[in-house]
Write an enzyme that holds these catalytic residues in place. Structure first.
Site, PDB file in Angstrom:
ATOM      1  N   ARG A   1     -10.754  10.615  -9.382  1.00  0.00           N
ATOM      2  CA  ARG A   1     -10.157   9.841 -10.494  1.00  0.00           C
ATOM      3  C   ARG A   1      -9.587  10.652 -11.652  1.00  0.00           C
ATOM      4  O   ARG A   1      -8.781  10.131 -12.420  1.00  0.00           O
ATOM      5  CB  ARG A   1     -11.171   8.832 -11.062  1.00  0.00           C
ATOM      6  CG  ARG A   1     -11.763   7.865 -10.052  1.00  0.00           C
ATOM      7  CD  ARG A   1     -10.730   7.022  -9.363  1.00  0.00           C
ATOM      8  NE  ARG A   1     -11.304   5.878  -8.656  1.00  0.00           N
ATOM      9  CZ  ARG A   1     -10.658   5.197  -7.714  1.00  0.00           C
ATOM     10  NH1 ARG A   1      -9.426   5.544  -7.362  1.00  0.00           N
ATOM     11  NH2 ARG A   1     -11.235   4.170  -7.117  1.00  0.00           N
TER      12      ARG A   1
ATOM     13  N   HIS B   1      -3.136   6.637   5.068  1.00  0.00           N
ATOM     14  CA  HIS B   1      -3.582   5.295   4.708  1.00  0.00           C
ATOM     15  C   HIS B   1      -2.685   4.357   5.507  1.00  0.00           C
ATOM     16  O   HIS B   1      -1.482   4.299   5.281  1.00  0.00           O
ATOM     17  CB  HIS B   1      -3.422   5.064   3.203  1.00  0.00           C
ATOM     18  CG  HIS B   1      -3.763   3.678   2.764  1.00  0.00           C
ATOM     19  ND1 HIS B   1      -4.904   3.406   2.049  1.00  0.00           N
ATOM     20  CD2 HIS B   1      -3.123   2.486   2.927  1.00  0.00           C
ATOM     21  CE1 HIS B   1      -4.954   2.103   1.788  1.00  0.00           C
ATOM     22  NE2 HIS B   1      -3.884   1.531   2.312  1.00  0.00           N
TER      23      HIS B   1
ATOM     24  N   HIS C   1      -9.987   5.720   7.262  1.00  0.00           N
ATOM     25  CA  HIS C   1     -10.757   4.468   7.225  1.00  0.00           C
ATOM     26  C   HIS C   1     -10.337   3.443   8.287  1.00  0.00           C
ATOM     27  O   HIS C   1      -9.892   2.334   7.989  1.00  0.00           O
ATOM     28  CB  HIS C   1     -10.739   3.837   5.830  1.00  0.00           C
ATOM     29  CG  HIS C   1      -9.422   3.874   5.083  1.00  0.00           C
ATOM     30  ND1 HIS C   1      -8.233   3.420   5.618  1.00  0.00           N
ATOM     31  CD2 HIS C   1      -9.132   4.295   3.831  1.00  0.00           C
ATOM     32  CE1 HIS C   1      -7.272   3.557   4.725  1.00  0.00           C
ATOM     33  NE2 HIS C   1      -7.799   4.092   3.633  1.00  0.00           N
TER      34      HIS C   1
ATOM     35  N   ASP D   1     -14.660   7.402   1.651  1.00  0.00           N
ATOM     36  CA  ASP D   1     -13.643   6.750   0.822  1.00  0.00           C
ATOM     37  C   ASP D   1     -14.264   6.336  -0.516  1.00  0.00           C
ATOM     38  O   ASP D   1     -14.028   5.234  -1.020  1.00  0.00           O
ATOM     39  CB  ASP D   1     -13.026   5.552   1.535  1.00  0.00           C
ATOM     40  CG  ASP D   1     -11.783   5.014   0.830  1.00  0.00           C
ATOM     41  OD1 ASP D   1     -11.278   5.687  -0.092  1.00  0.00           O
ATOM     42  OD2 ASP D   1     -11.327   3.909   1.193  1.00  0.00           O
TER      43      ASP D   1
ATOM     44  N   HIS E   1     -15.303   2.550  -9.685  1.00  0.00           N
ATOM     45  CA  HIS E   1     -14.596   1.731 -10.664  1.00  0.00           C
ATOM     46  C   HIS E   1     -15.529   1.401 -11.812  1.00  0.00           C
ATOM     47  O   HIS E   1     -16.760   1.473 -11.683  1.00  0.00           O
ATOM     48  CB  HIS E   1     -14.099   0.433 -10.029  1.00  0.00           C
ATOM     49  CG  HIS E   1     -12.994   0.615  -9.037  1.00  0.00           C
ATOM     50  ND1 HIS E   1     -11.729   1.037  -9.382  1.00  0.00           N
ATOM     51  CD2 HIS E   1     -12.961   0.418  -7.693  1.00  0.00           C
ATOM     52  CE1 HIS E   1     -10.975   1.099  -8.305  1.00  0.00           C
ATOM     53  NE2 HIS E   1     -11.704   0.724  -7.265  1.00  0.00           N
TER      54      HIS E   1
ATOM     55  N   PHE F   1      -9.926  -2.961  -5.519  1.00  0.00           N
ATOM     56  CA  PHE F   1     -10.425  -2.614  -4.201  1.00  0.00           C
ATOM     57  C   PHE F   1     -11.330  -1.390  -4.297  1.00  0.00           C
ATOM     58  O   PHE F   1     -11.065  -0.477  -5.076  1.00  0.00           O
ATOM     59  CB  PHE F   1      -9.265  -2.260  -3.258  1.00  0.00           C
ATOM     60  CG  PHE F   1      -8.449  -3.426  -2.785  1.00  0.00           C
ATOM     61  CD1 PHE F   1      -8.899  -4.229  -1.760  1.00  0.00           C
ATOM     62  CD2 PHE F   1      -7.209  -3.698  -3.359  1.00  0.00           C
ATOM     63  CE1 PHE F   1      -8.130  -5.300  -1.291  1.00  0.00           C
ATOM     64  CE2 PHE F   1      -6.430  -4.752  -2.904  1.00  0.00           C
ATOM     65  CZ  PHE F   1      -6.898  -5.564  -1.862  1.00  0.00           C
ATOM     66  N   GLY F   2     -12.378  -1.342  -3.476  1.00  0.00           N
ATOM     67  CA  GLY F   2     -13.118  -0.100  -3.313  1.00  0.00           C
ATOM     68  C   GLY F   2     -14.563  -0.146  -3.741  1.00  0.00           C
ATOM     69  O   GLY F   2     -14.937  -0.914  -4.637  1.00  0.00           O
TER      70      GLY F   2
END
Length: 427
Positions: A62, A177, A230, A303, A307, A321-322
């Protein structure tokens, strides 16, 4: 000062044997039974397992741009807490990593702050979502580990083919991806009966498989090392299985959450279960495990996608997402796969450590041997505990595994001869 680790079950050459490990500075100086070293700090490791440090080829750190979600320091501390000694960071930061100058600046940040080894990807295209290719040769010269637009699929076949040719010339992998935006249709979970019951828009499985089929043909034509990120559907697993039989240079990863969770577990509009690709059906989950067991899928990668609390609040319609993965990966996989004897501990260590190092030619990772850098994880397989948010070192606590009871824990992680994580240091 030297460190002597005594009496552990050491995983070496695909088997466990009681050994001592003598570490001198960054390196393993000796391995064997009943070692002595009068000047060394002696640490008893009885009833513990020592394995090569885990390798995660797919994480999101990030920083820069999204430091409230994670930083290089917190993300790599989380990695050490989970037993990882090497992670590969995706380039979807801000600004994204599409020039040699930006890549060099990112590598410098990693070196300044990381608590484990960090390998750095660069973009496939400018700004990550355009169709303009980056300078692959210059980015390789600047230190790129590979190329990825992770977070977005490359929508144009021509763009992906030219990228593969350039990556092949640079002798670096394309980390894909796999998602056709025109088929994903802004969904938030797997398309199907459960999505209809919850009134949520679905992502069709063919959004993954159609682009994967395209990419495998392009990989066959270009000869590039193509890595499928993934993987989540049974059809994708079968496409990769056939591609490997054809001799296409393809490798693949599956995440812990796609091995352990499926759409049947989404009983409410729960943002903690929103990820991309989404949780698929039970049959897809079983196919992913079968693909691991037969070698179609090469490795497990988290992955890791941290957040903020606000990012994951509210409805799946608006939440990010995630989920995080670095700190829960080994303990949850041990609990749900090894303990029920769906796989062995040796197989799990291979998927987390040995295979990713082999597939990506990381000669300093994935093994324990004399003369090698001392990157290792110490595992306690008999330490029941509950996964809690308070115990996590990541800034992100967006994990559906919080609250789960597990048997095993990571007791310590050593990176280049120093303790990057030790349980007693955090208590």
């Amino acid at each position: 000062m030297r460190i002597l680790l005594q009496g552990a079950q050491v995983f070496q050459n695909n088997r466990f044997q009681v050994q001592d490990i003598l570490i001198n500075q960054q390196y393993i100086e000796q391995m064997g039974p009943h070692l002595t070293a009068p000047d060394a700090q002696i640490l008893a490791m009885n009833n513990l397992v020592i394995a090569p440090g885990f390798v995660d080829v797919h994480v999101h750190l990030r920083e820069p741009g999204f430091n409230a979600k994670e930083t290089i320091k917190t993300g790599t501390l989380a990695g050490a807490h989970g037993g990882y000694t090497t992670v590969a960071a995706m380039p979807n930061v801000q600004p994204s990593i599409d020039t040699p100058r930006r890549l060099q600046a990112q590598i410098a940040r990693n070196q300044a702050s990381a608590q484990v080894h960090v390998l750095q990807y660069a973009n496939i295209t400018k700004d990550r979502t355009s169709e303009q290719l980056v300078d692959f040769a210059a980015l390789k010269a600047a230190g790129a580990f590979g190329f990825s637009n992770d977070g977005n699929g490359v929508q144009s076949a021509q763009t992906m083919y030219q990228a593969m040719l350039a990556a092949k010339q640079a002798n670096l992998p394309i980390m894909a991806h796999i998602e056709d935006d025109s088929l994903a249709n802004h969904g938030v979970m797997n398309a199907g009966l459960r999505a209809q019951e919850l009134g949520l828009p679905g992502i069709e499985p063919v959004a993954e498989t159609a682009q994967l089929a395209r990419d495998l043909e392009l990989a066959a034509a270009s000869g590039v090392h193509y890595h499928a990120c993934h993987v989540s559907t049974a059809a994708s697993v079968e496409l990769i299985r056939v591609a490997k039989k054809r001799g296409i240079n393809v490798s693949a990863e599956v995440t812990p959450h796609h091995l352990l969770l499926d759409e049947s577990m989404i009983t409410t509009d729960n943002p903690q279960l929103k990820m991309n690709p989404p949780l698929r059906t039970l049959q897809d989950r079983q196919a992913c495990l079968a693909g691991l067991l037969d070698g179609t899928i090469d490795m497990i990668a988290t992955d890791h996608a941290p957040h903020t609390v606000n990012d994951k609040a509210g409805s799946m319609l608006t939440a990010a997402f995630g989920i995080t993965g670095l700190e829960t990966s080994f303990v949850m996989l041990y609990e749900r796969l090894v303990k029920p004897q769906l796989c062995s501990l040796a197989q799990l260590i291979n998927w987390l450590s040995v295979k990713p190092a082999q597939v990506f030619n990381l000669t300093a990772a994935g093994q324990l041997r004399v003369g090698q850098v001392a990157d290792l994880v110490v595992l306690n397989l008999h330490q029941p505990h509950t996964i809690t948010a308070d115990s996590m070192l990541s800034c992100g606590q967006n994990s559906p595994f919080i609250g789960q009871q597990v048997e095993a824990e990571v007791a310590a992680t050593m990176v280049a001869g120093r303790w990057a994580y030790r349980k007693e240091q955090t208590e």
